[in-house]
Every structure is written in structure tokens, then in C-alpha cells.
Enzyme design. Structure first.
Site, PDB file in Angstrom:
ATOM      1  N   HIS A  82       0.852  -1.183   0.000  1.00 45.59           N
ATOM      2  CA  HIS A  82       0.000   0.000   0.000  1.00 45.59           C
ATOM      3  C   HIS A  82       0.887   1.233   0.000  1.00 45.59           C
ATOM      4  O   HIS A  82       1.940   1.244   0.633  1.00 45.59           O
ATOM      5  CB  HIS A  82      -0.877  -0.007   1.262  1.00 45.59           C
ATOM      6  CG  HIS A  82      -1.966   1.027   1.257  1.00 45.59           C
ATOM      7  ND1 HIS A  82      -3.213   0.789   0.727  1.00 45.59           N
ATOM      8  CD2 HIS A  82      -1.999   2.289   1.730  1.00 45.59           C
ATOM      9  CE1 HIS A  82      -3.966   1.868   0.866  1.00 45.59           C
ATOM     10  NE2 HIS A  82      -3.255   2.795   1.485  1.00 45.59           N
ATOM     11  N   ASP A 161     -14.357   2.858   7.176  1.00 43.42           N
ATOM     12  CA  ASP A 161     -13.295   3.720   6.631  1.00 43.42           C
ATOM     13  C   ASP A 161     -13.850   4.597   5.515  1.00 43.42           C
ATOM     14  O   ASP A 161     -13.514   5.771   5.409  1.00 43.42           O
ATOM     15  CB  ASP A 161     -12.121   2.883   6.123  1.00 43.42           C
ATOM     16  CG  ASP A 161     -11.057   3.777   5.477  1.00 43.42           C
ATOM     17  OD1 ASP A 161     -10.526   4.642   6.198  1.00 43.42           O
ATOM     18  OD2 ASP A 161     -10.796   3.643   4.274  1.00 43.42           O
ATOM     19  N   ARG A 168     -13.634  12.983   6.605  1.00 49.09           N
ATOM     20  CA  ARG A 168     -12.328  13.620   6.826  1.00 49.09           C
ATOM     21  C   ARG A 168     -11.975  14.500   5.636  1.00 49.09           C
ATOM     22  O   ARG A 168     -11.467  15.606   5.784  1.00 49.09           O
ATOM     23  CB  ARG A 168     -11.248  12.546   7.022  1.00 49.09           C
ATOM     24  CG  ARG A 168     -11.318  11.868   8.372  1.00 49.09           C
ATOM     25  CD  ARG A 168     -10.499  10.590   8.363  1.00 49.09           C
ATOM     26  NE  ARG A 168      -9.094  10.818   8.132  1.00 49.09           N
ATOM     27  CZ  ARG A 168      -8.273   9.951   7.546  1.00 49.09           C
ATOM     28  NH1 ARG A 168      -8.734   8.770   7.130  1.00 49.09           N
ATOM     29  NH2 ARG A 168      -7.011  10.227   7.378  1.00 49.09           N
ATOM     30  N   SER A 183      -6.947   3.986   8.976  1.00 41.26           N
ATOM     31  CA  SER A 183      -7.559   3.869   7.655  1.00 41.26           C
ATOM     32  C   SER A 183      -6.776   2.879   6.779  1.00 41.26           C
ATOM     33  O   SER A 183      -7.344   1.956   6.177  1.00 41.26           O
ATOM     34  CB  SER A 183      -7.606   5.262   7.015  1.00 41.26           C
ATOM     35  OG  SER A 183      -7.864   5.187   5.655  1.00 41.26           O
ATOM     36  N   LYS A 187      -7.825  -1.377   6.262  1.00 41.37           N
ATOM     37  CA  LYS A 187      -8.067  -1.971   4.938  1.00 41.37           C
ATOM     38  C   LYS A 187      -7.131  -3.149   4.691  1.00 41.37           C
ATOM     39  O   LYS A 187      -7.531  -4.188   4.163  1.00 41.37           O
ATOM     40  CB  LYS A 187      -7.882  -0.913   3.846  1.00 41.37           C
ATOM     41  CG  LYS A 187      -9.010   0.108   3.821  1.00 41.37           C
ATOM     42  CD  LYS A 187      -8.919   1.027   2.630  1.00 41.37           C
ATOM     43  CE  LYS A 187      -7.856   2.064   2.756  1.00 41.37           C
ATOM     44  NZ  LYS A 187      -8.269   3.435   2.982  1.00 41.37           N
TER      45      LYS A 187
HETATM   46  N1  URA Z   1      -4.597   6.430   2.298  1.00 43.33           N
HETATM   47  C1  URA Z   1      -5.626   5.827   2.967  1.00 43.33           C
HETATM   48  O1  URA Z   1      -6.060   4.741   2.573  1.00 43.33           O
HETATM   49  N2  URA Z   1      -6.147   6.426   4.038  1.00 43.33           N
HETATM   50  C2  URA Z   1      -5.706   7.614   4.505  1.00 43.33           C
HETATM   51  O2  URA Z   1      -6.215   8.088   5.496  1.00 43.33           O
HETATM   52  C3  URA Z   1      -4.645   8.246   3.817  1.00 43.33           C
HETATM   53  C4  URA Z   1      -4.097   7.625   2.712  1.00 43.33           C
END
Ligand code: URA
Length: 457
Positions: A82, A161, A168, A183, A187
Site C-alpha cells: 500500500h 473507513d 475527513r 484507515s 483496509k
Molecule cells: N490512504 C488511505 O487509505 N487512508 C488515509 O487516510 C490516507 C491515505
């Protein structure tokens, strides 16, 4: 429980309990907490920051809000990657098939463009026919047949999320380390991989503008990994300039294809993929150390295995690369704005967030869900930080929609406001700052004698 109490408590700098956070997230998903109260709490969290216990509780509550994937051993060693978000970051397009070629299995859920940063799913959708919404059976088939699948985030996973992220975004409460960690890790944990590498971007185009914040985030993410029984390491990488040359959906896919077919070299993009892959190979005990992992990754590229895997993967997800190549012809008829140097010099710095915003305003990204994306819109950054240029040389080329209301001159000037120049030489920024969280696994591998060279069987 009462959300006003939570707001008061956090505003006074007192820690929220795991029970309170779990209740809050459930209530938010069920729609029983008004968004204005959630927003007030998010703002209090941004001002007072999340403690590690709060971050952990929020991550757990996010994971619990939806479906959790489990992968049978038959689909291999499942890994995930990620990025915290960058500009020109096409790493996943290259790394997913590359890791598959190195013997790992990559079921990757990716996002769309977010704020000034681009998204892998938008990039893949510039390939005609490419299917980003696959069911579980299709993903299993792809993992078995090709070793990787890259799909859009499903609505059933981590719905909390999605809700928090939107809020947000709308209340400018995105940029808090604990909120970002919950967040991202929520995931990743829900997606089920046991081995995870995070590319933590640091610099003018990233959420983390300085190394201390990037390091703090990386340490939180690694600790969350330990607490949830996953192996997580972070690579902190430079985002003071776009990655590679191209920015924009079609241009970035073209760049990956050109690189794989030997028409262009993108040393920074290759270096990043090799490092991220090497870290995953160490985490999975497919390599004894990062250097050995790098060798395995480079071998795959040299022998053409990555190109072959890339083509198989795109075809398996319905993508038509020949149609994509034909589409590229349309770039010739697109509006091209070349910006040339008025005198010799060096690129001193790039304001990468501003650059991402300019491209978003030109239609390469979106402001709200449902905005139309113009896949051909983008930028070629022919000169990057530290590059020398002569008078009259092309610094960068914008590809703009023919109906963009701004004149070529206005677009060119907006682009140049994202650059600064110097008359004397400027050092190129280091791409890889540091790796966080790998020491434990190197030790484990050596102590247990489990370290071995080569991809896992
Ligand atoms: N990427 C994400 O998945 N969440 C965030 O809060 C910031 C970057």
C-alpha cells in the site's frame, strides 16, 4: 453512551477507551450519530492526536465494520502493498505482476484518485475492457492462474473507513497520523494478507511532509501489524518529485508498458519496485536480506518475466492492450503544452502537491465522487529535481483537454509555479530514505534457520 461526552473528553485531552471507540464506529456505520457530531470529534482528534491505544481501537473497529477476507493456502503466499499516496505513483501496476513473477500471490484492493494524489484503479481503467470489480471466485482464479489481481475496494469491506474518509475529506481532517494509520491498516488487515509492505511517501507531494512524521507513522503501522499478528514493514520514500516521468492515467500505463518493453528507462520506478519487493521477500522468508531480495526481483525483470506476467494479468482482467496502444494515437491530436527553459539552469524543487492539484483541475483526477475523469490528461516531467537544462529545452509537457477553458499560456504558467530553478547545480533527492520494521524478521529468519534464497515454494 453519548457522543457529546466523547467530544468533551477528547477536547480536554483525555484518552478515549476501546469500548467508546468501538461504540462510536458502530453507531456511525448504523447512521445513528449525526455527521456534524462525528466531524467535531474528528477535529478534536486532529488537535489532540490519537494515542497508540486509540489508533489500535479505531483500526480494530474499522476491520470489524465489514467483511474480512481469508485466503486458502492453495493460493500461495499472500502479500500486499500500500502507498500512502503520491503523484505519478504507478508502482502497483508494475509491482503486482512483478511480485507474482517472483512467486508471491498479490490480491490487491486499490483506490481511486484521492485529493491531489492519483489512484491505481483510475489508471487501470484507461486500458479498454479492464475489469476492476471482480467477485471472490474470479480473484481466486486470477491468483491461481496469474498470481495477482488488482480490484477496486469492495463496498462490503471496511465500510467504516469509507464513511470516515469521506467525512475527513470534507472537513479537512485527513492529515492525522493515527487516523491515517487506522484507515490504511484497517483496509490491509481486512484484506487478509499476512505480509504487508507500506510505501510511506514523504515530501512536498505526500501527506507526510517531513521524515519525523513519516517515521512516526511507519512505527505505528509496524506496531499495529505486530498486534494483529501480521508482518509489516515500511519503506519511507521521497515524494519531492513525481515518480517516473509521466503523471496522468493513460500516460502512466504507457510509461509502465514502455519500461517493460524496453522503450524507456525509469530508474526511480524500478528502484522503488525492487526495494518494496525485496522487503516483501524478506518478510515472507523468501530472501535472507534485502540485497538477496533485490537480486531475485532484478532477475525477474532481466529475463522478461515481468512483461509476460503483466500481459497475462491485464488479459485475465479483461484488458485489451492492443486497443490501449491504438488509443494512444489519440494523444497526438490532444492539446499539448510544452514549457521550455528561457535560460540554462537546474531544477531546484517541485511543489508536487500543487502539481497534483493542477492536474486534478485539468480533469486527471476528481473533486467529488462521480466527476468525469479525462484519462489522456496528464504531464510528462522531462526535467526533474537536479536536472540540468539548456536554454530552449523542454522542461515539461502538459496534455490538456481541448475544451479546457485556460489558454496554453495560462496552463504553462500554472505549471511553472510548481517549479523553482537554480543557476548552480542541485543535488538529486535520495529516493529511499529508510526501511522501518524489518530488523525483527531478519533476526527471526537467521535464528530459526528458516531463511532461504529464492521465492517461497
Ligand atoms: N490512504 C488511505 O487509505 N487512508 C488515509 O487516510 C490516507 C491515505
Amino acid at each position: 453512551m453519548d457522543v457529546l461526552q466523547l467530544i468533551r473528553q477528547k477536547r480536554a485531552g483525555q484518552e478515549l477507551t476501546e469500548e467508546q471507540i468501538s461504540w462510536l464506529v458502530k453507531a456511525a456505520v448504523e447512521g445513528t450519530v449525526p455527521q456534524y457530531q462525528l466531524s467535531a470529534l474528528l477535529m478534536a482528534l486532529c488537535y489532540e492526536h490519537l494515542t497508540y491505544s486509540e489508533t489500535r481501537a479505531l483500526t480494530m473497529a474499522f476491520v470489524a465494520s465489514g467483511e474480512r477476507l481469508r485466503w486458502p493456502p492453495s493460493v500461495g503466499t499472500i502479500v500486499d502493498k500500500h502507498s500512502t499516496g503520491g503523484v505519478g505513483d504507478k508502482t502497483s501496476l508494475l509491482l503486482a505482476p512483478w511480485l507474482a513473477a517472483a512467486g508471491l500471490s498479490v490480491p490487491k484492493m486499490s483506490g481511486r484518485g484521492l485529493g491531489h494524489t492519483g489512484g491505481t484503479i483510475d489508471k487501470l481503467e484507461s486500458i479498454p475492457g479492464f475489469q476492476v470489480n471482480l467477485g471472490r471466485a474470479d480473484m481466486d482464479r486470477l491468483l491461481t492462474e496469474v498470481g495477482c489481481a488488482v480490484v477496486a475496494q469492495s463496498t462490503t469491506m471496511v465500510p467504516a473507513d469509507k464513511l470516515f474518509y469521506q467525512l475527513r475529506n470534507d472537513t479537512d481532517t485527513v492529515n492525522e497520523d493515527g487516523l491515517i494509520a487506522a484507515s490504511v491498516m484497517g483496509k490491509k488487515l481486512a484484506a487478509g494478507a499476512h505480509y504487508i509492505v507500506l510505501d510511506v511517501k514523504c515530501g512536498s507531494g505526500a501527506f507526510f511532509k517531513d521524515i519525523e512524521r513519516a517515521r512516526n507513522f511507519a512505527q505505528i503501522a509496524v506496531r499495529l501489524g505486530h498486534d494483529f499478528g501480521r508482518r509489516v514493514a515500511c519503506v519511507i520514500t521521497n515524494m519531492d518529485q513525481p515518480l517516473g516521468t509521466a503523471v496522468g492515467n493513460t500516460l502512466e500505463v504507457k510509461e509502465v508498458l514502455d519500461l517493460l518493453e524496453g522503450r524507456s528507462q525509469q530508474p526511480d520506478l524500478i528502484e522503488l519496485c525492487v526495494t518494496l519487493g525485496a522487503v516483501l521477500l524478506v518478510l515472507t522468508e523468501g530472501a535472507t536480506n534485502v540485497e538477496a531480495g533485490r537480486e531475485i526481483m532484478l532477475e525477474q525483470l532481466e529475463y522478461g518475466m515481468v512483461l509476460e506476467r503483466f500481459k497475462n494479468w491485464v488479459a485475465a482482467q479483461g484488458g485489451d492492450l492492443e486497443a490501449f496502444r491504438r488509443d494512444l494515437g489519440r494523444l497526438d491530436g490532444y492539446r499539448k503544452v510544452e514549457v521550455r527553459a528561457v535560460r540554462r539552469g537546474y531544477v531546484a524543487a517541485m511543489q508536487v502537491e500543487a502539481l497534483g492539484e493542477l492536474l486534478r483541475s485539468m480533469g486527471a483526477g476528481r473533486y467529488v465522487e462521480g466527476d468525469v475523469i479525462y484519462p489522456l490528461t496528464g504531464l510528462l516531467a522531462q526535467k526533474k529535481v537536479g536536472s540540468e537544462f539548456a536554454e530552449g529545452e523542454v522542461l515539461a509537457t502538459l496534455y490538456a483537454r481541448p475544451d479546457d477553458p485556460r489558454s496554453d499560456q495560462e496552463l504553462g504558467m500554472a505549471l511553472m509555479r510548481c517549479y523553482s530553478f537554480s543557476e548552480s547545480p542541485v543535488q538529486r533527492p535520495e529516493l529511499i530514505h529508510e526501511i522501518v520494521g524489518l530488523e525483527d524478521y531478519l533476526q527471526i529468519a537467521w535464528q530459526q534457520g528458516t531463511a532461504r534464497l529464492g521465492p517461497p515454494a
